[in-house]
Design an enzyme around this catalytic site. Sequence first.
Site, PDB file in Angstrom:
ATOM      1  N   HIS A 161       1.850  19.182  -0.432  1.00  6.62           N
ATOM      2  CA  HIS A 161       1.641  17.990  -1.274  1.00  6.62           C
ATOM      3  C   HIS A 161       2.555  18.005  -2.496  1.00  6.62           C
ATOM      4  O   HIS A 161       2.217  17.412  -3.524  1.00  6.62           O
ATOM      5  CB  HIS A 161       0.184  17.874  -1.731  1.00  6.62           C
ATOM      6  N   SER A 282      28.576  10.233 -13.937  1.00 10.68           N
ATOM      7  CA  SER A 282      28.234   8.839 -14.201  1.00 10.68           C
ATOM      8  C   SER A 282      29.325   8.252 -15.084  1.00 10.68           C
ATOM      9  O   SER A 282      29.866   8.940 -15.942  1.00 10.68           O
ATOM     10  CB  SER A 282      26.886   8.783 -14.915  1.00 10.68           C
ATOM     11  N   LYS A 288      25.574  13.403 -16.959  1.00 16.35           N
ATOM     12  CA  LYS A 288      25.077  13.373 -15.584  1.00 16.35           C
ATOM     13  C   LYS A 288      25.924  14.163 -14.609  1.00 16.35           C
ATOM     14  O   LYS A 288      27.137  14.172 -14.662  1.00 16.35           O
ATOM     15  CB  LYS A 288      25.000  11.922 -15.078  1.00 16.35           C
ATOM     16  N   GLU A 295      22.140  12.828  -1.471  1.00 14.58           N
ATOM     17  CA  GLU A 295      21.570  11.473  -1.571  1.00 14.58           C
ATOM     18  C   GLU A 295      22.141  10.564  -0.485  1.00 14.58           C
ATOM     19  O   GLU A 295      21.425   9.791   0.152  1.00 14.58           O
ATOM     20  CB  GLU A 295      21.893  10.854  -2.931  1.00 14.58           C
TER      21      GLU A 295
END
Length: 464
Positions: A161, A282, A288, A295
Site C-alpha cells: 500500500h 526545467s 529541477k 516517465e
Amino acid sequence: MSAEKTNQSWGGRFSEPVDAFVARFTASVDFDKRLYRHDIMGSIAHATMLEQAGVLTAAERDAIIDGLQQIQSEIEAGQFDWRVDLEDVHMNIEARLTDRIGITGKKLHTGRSRNDQVATDIRLWLRDEIDVILAEITRLQEGLLAQAEQHAEVIMPGFTHLQTAQPVTFGHHLLAWFEMLSRDHERLVDCRRRVNRMPLGSAALAGTTYPIQREITCRLLGFEAVGGNSLDGVSDRDFAIEFCAAASLAMMHLSRFSEELVLWTSAQFNFIELPDRFCTGSSIMPQKKNPDVPELVRGKSGRVFGALAGLLTLMKGQPLAYNKDNQEDKEPLFDAADTLRDSLRAFADMVPAIKPRVEVMREAARRGFSTATDLADYLVRKGLPFRDCHEIVGHAVKYGVATGKDLAEMSLDELRQFSDQIGEDVFAVLTLEGSVNARDHIGGTAPTQVRAAVIRGKALLAER
Ligand code: ARG
C-alpha cells in the site's frame, strides 16, 4: 482505356484509372516500405523454389535474384523511387524488377499473391524484431543481476500500500524486476514459435495450381513449419496480436519499474540517484532534475496497450480470408515493436548506472516500525498464539508512535510492559539485519538468498 493508364498490375479488368485520392488513401507504401528487406528475402526464396519446381529456368531465377539484390542496394543507398501509385512495398519492388530485368521480372509473382507475400513478410520482419527485443531484455537483466549482487546487503523499506511494511534488501527488490523480465522473455520466445510459421504458398487464398514445394521456401527462409491451411495463412494476424499482448505485459512491467524510479528519485524518497545523462532539467526551475526516461517509458506503455486493443478490434469479426482491413495491422505492430525495443534499450543503458543512497534507504527502513512482524514472530517462538502477538505488538507500536521511538530504540523494560515473554534476545530480531537475515528461504529477502538468486539468474541467462 489501355492498361497503362490504369494500375499496371490489374489494368486488364479496369476501364478507368483509380481516383487520385483513393490511390493515396489505399496505399500503404509510406509505412510498409519498411518491410523491403524481408520482402526481397521472401521473393528470392520463392524464385529459388520456382526454379527447383521447374517453373522458372535457372537463367530466369538468376536474373530475378540478381535484380532483387540490386534493388536492395538501391533502397539502402536511398536511391529508390517509392511510388504511391504502386500502392505498397510489394508492387514497388516488383515493378522496379521488371524495369531492370524486363519481362522475366513479371514471372516472379507466379504461384504467389500479395496476400501470402505480405503475411510472410510481416512474420519474417517480426521474427527479427523479437530477436532484437529478446537481446535487450537479456541486457537489462544482466544489469539487474550485477546491481543485485553488488547491493545484496543494502537494506531498504519494503512496501505494501506504499506504506512501510518490512525491511527488504535492495538486491531482492531489483530481482523482483528480474523475475518479471524472465517471464516477458519466456512469453516472447513462445510467441516467436507461432510467428515462425510460413504462409507463403497460400497464394491468394486457396493455394496455387503450380507444383510449388513449400518445404523448400520454408527451409530457405528459416521457418519452423509450413502453415497448414491457405485460408488461415493469408488472413489471420493472431501472431501479431500475440506479440502485442506479450509486448503490453512487458511494457506494463516497465511502467511499474518506471513508477518506482520516479518515486525514488523524488526529494521525498531520495532513495536513488540517476545519472544526469538520463534526466533533463526545467527551462524555468533551475533546481529541477527530472527523471524523464522512466516517465516517458511509463507513458509509452499506453501506446503498446493501444496497439493490442487496435489489432484485436481489427481482426474481430473478419470473415475468411484476406481483407484489406489487414493492411491496418502494420502501423500499430511496428509502433509496438519500436516502443518496446527502445524502452528496453533505455532501461538496459540506465539500470547499471543507478546508485542507491544506502544511508537514506536504511534510515527509511528504520523508521515506520518495519520490524513489527519480527517482534510478533519472536513472541510466537516464545509460545504465544500469533493473533495475541499481533495485538501485543500493536500496543507497542502505539506506544512508539506516542513517544517517537522505534521498537529497537525502546529499552527492555519498556518492551516488557507489553509482554513479560520479551527478553534480552529480542534486540537481535528487531535490528534490520536480523529481520532480513531471518527470511532465509528460496525467494526470501536475506542477502544469502539474494546471492543464490543471482547465481540462478546468471545460469538462466547463460542458457539463452
Ligand atoms: N498492402 C497490402 C497489405 O498490407 C498487401 C496485400 C494486398 N492484397 C490485396 N488483395 N489487396 O495487406
